[in-house]
Design an enzyme around this catalytic site. Structure first.
Site, PDB file in Angstrom:
ATOM      1  N   GLU A   1      35.437  36.610  32.554  1.00  0.00           N
ATOM      2  CA  GLU A   1      34.438  36.893  33.577  1.00  0.00           C
ATOM      3  C   GLU A   1      33.561  38.058  33.142  1.00  0.00           C
ATOM      4  OE1 GLU A   1      36.727  37.888  37.073  1.00  0.00           O
ATOM      5  OE2 GLU A   1      37.068  39.952  36.419  1.00  0.00           O
TER       6      GLU A   1
ATOM      7  N   ASP B   1      32.387  46.884  38.705  1.00  0.00           N
ATOM      8  CA  ASP B   1      31.447  45.876  38.198  1.00  0.00           C
ATOM      9  C   ASP B   1      30.028  46.438  38.078  1.00  0.00           C
ATOM     10  OD1 ASP B   1      33.722  44.252  38.683  1.00  0.00           O
ATOM     11  OD2 ASP B   1      32.978  43.759  40.683  1.00  0.00           O
TER      12      ASP B   1
END
Length: 334
Positions: free
Chosen positions: A213, A37
């Site tokens: 997401e 991420d």
């Protein structure tokens, strides 16, 4: 899923022919091992800061370099650690570093020590000029209209207004996460309305789990583009694309367009498995858009995907089509 990918590529080739090249930009990938991420922020002075999820899910670390490749050898500094009890006590995920009105902010997701999946979005702030120095203050939970599983907040400014996009389970149960957007009153407060930009509807967004997401924003060529990640965080993880004209109402969901297929995905030839949860920065000369993302270099995972530590941070230059769209396929510099 394959038919959707082929359709998307054909559309790109026919309607949006490839233009330009950033092939001369190369990166010493991976630029950070065991960092998922990833978010890279470039300052006006040319400094690059990398912040990402660590595999222990227990702390927030930042590293700094004067080039993207330089981040590979840069040392991490821990700037915050999870709580021993209660909120912000587990699953410290997807931190993002932003400089807003002369102050640093970190948006991140965290569960509770006693209820690890009760995940919400939290905010830290720091007035120091250098985010690796000074004191980080806990600003508390970023509150949404609905109290439910929430993560992956990103923020951007457009025409004097600031917006937040995040992932949230807005319908409950196994529906999964949608991307939601709201205007912001300030860096820690939403004003609404909260609109849904995208929900998992295609098969490539619903592999094992229903997931939209990890939003990331690029403003270019008269449009605002939002990439996002879909499906489980194994080899099925991939990137979709939303876009909108920069002059229309961003909070009217009908103004947003969505790609019918993923725009970036597993490529076994390149040993790129499950690429996603990206961010964007710019090259050292400021001329090229650089995509920062994570991926594994192998397909088979032992145990649960989230227990596998080897999502690594990579960088690649983004090409642009003649019609002004990002093209994530042409450049094979992974």
């Amino acid at each position: 899923m394959k038919l959707i990918r082929i359709f998307a590529l054909v559309i790109m080739a026919v309607i949006n022919p490839f233009q330009g090249s950033s092939q001369s930009i190369t990166f010493n990938n991976p630029i950070a091992e065991q960092r998922a991420d990833p978010w890279v922020y470039k300052t006006d002075a040319g400094e690059y800061y990398l912040i990402a999820t660590v595999p222990e899910y227990d702390r927030i670390v930042i590293r700094k370099a004067n080039s993207i490749n330089g981040l590979k050898e840069a040392k991490d500094k821990e700037v915050w650690h999870k709580h021993e009890k209660g909120v912000m006590g587990s699953h410290i995920w997807a931190p993002e570093l932003h400089r807003i009105d002369g102050k640093w902010y970190i948006y991140f997701a965290a569960g509770e020590s006693e209820n690890i999946w009760n995940i919400r979005i939290w905010v830290l702030s720091n007035p120091s000029a250098n985010p690796m120095e000074g004191k980080w203050t806990e600003e508390g939970q970023l509150k949404m209209q609905k109290e439910s599983f929430s993560l992956d907040a990103t923020t951007f400014e457009h025409k004097g207004k600031r917006y937040l996009i995040w992932a949230q389970n807005v319908r409950g149960g196994n529906h999964g996460t949608a991307l939601v957007m709201s205007e912001m009153k300030n860096p820690t407060t939403l004003t609404g309305p909260e609109i849904i930009l995208t929900e998992p509807e295609f098969s490539w967004e619903r592999e094992k789990y229903n997931v939209n997401e990890g939003p990331a924003v690029i403003k270019k060529n008269g449009k605002i583009f939002v990439t996002y990640s879909a499906s489980a965080t194994n080899h099925n993880y991939c990137v979709g694309l939303l876009w909108i004209d920069e002059n229309v109402n961003l909070l009217d969901a009908s103004n947003w367009q969505k790609s019918p297929g993923p725009v970036f995905y597993t490529n076994e030839e390149l040993k790129r498995y499950g690429p996603g949860h990206n961010s964007f920065t710019v090259s050292e000369d400021g001329k090229s858009t650089i995509m920062i993302y994570h991926a594994r270099d192998y397909k088979e995972i032992q145990g649960h995907e989230l227990s596998d530590k080897n999502r690594a941070t990579r960088a690649r230059a983004v090409e642009w089509t003649k019609s002004g769209f990002p093209d994530f396929i042409q450049n094979k510099n992974d």
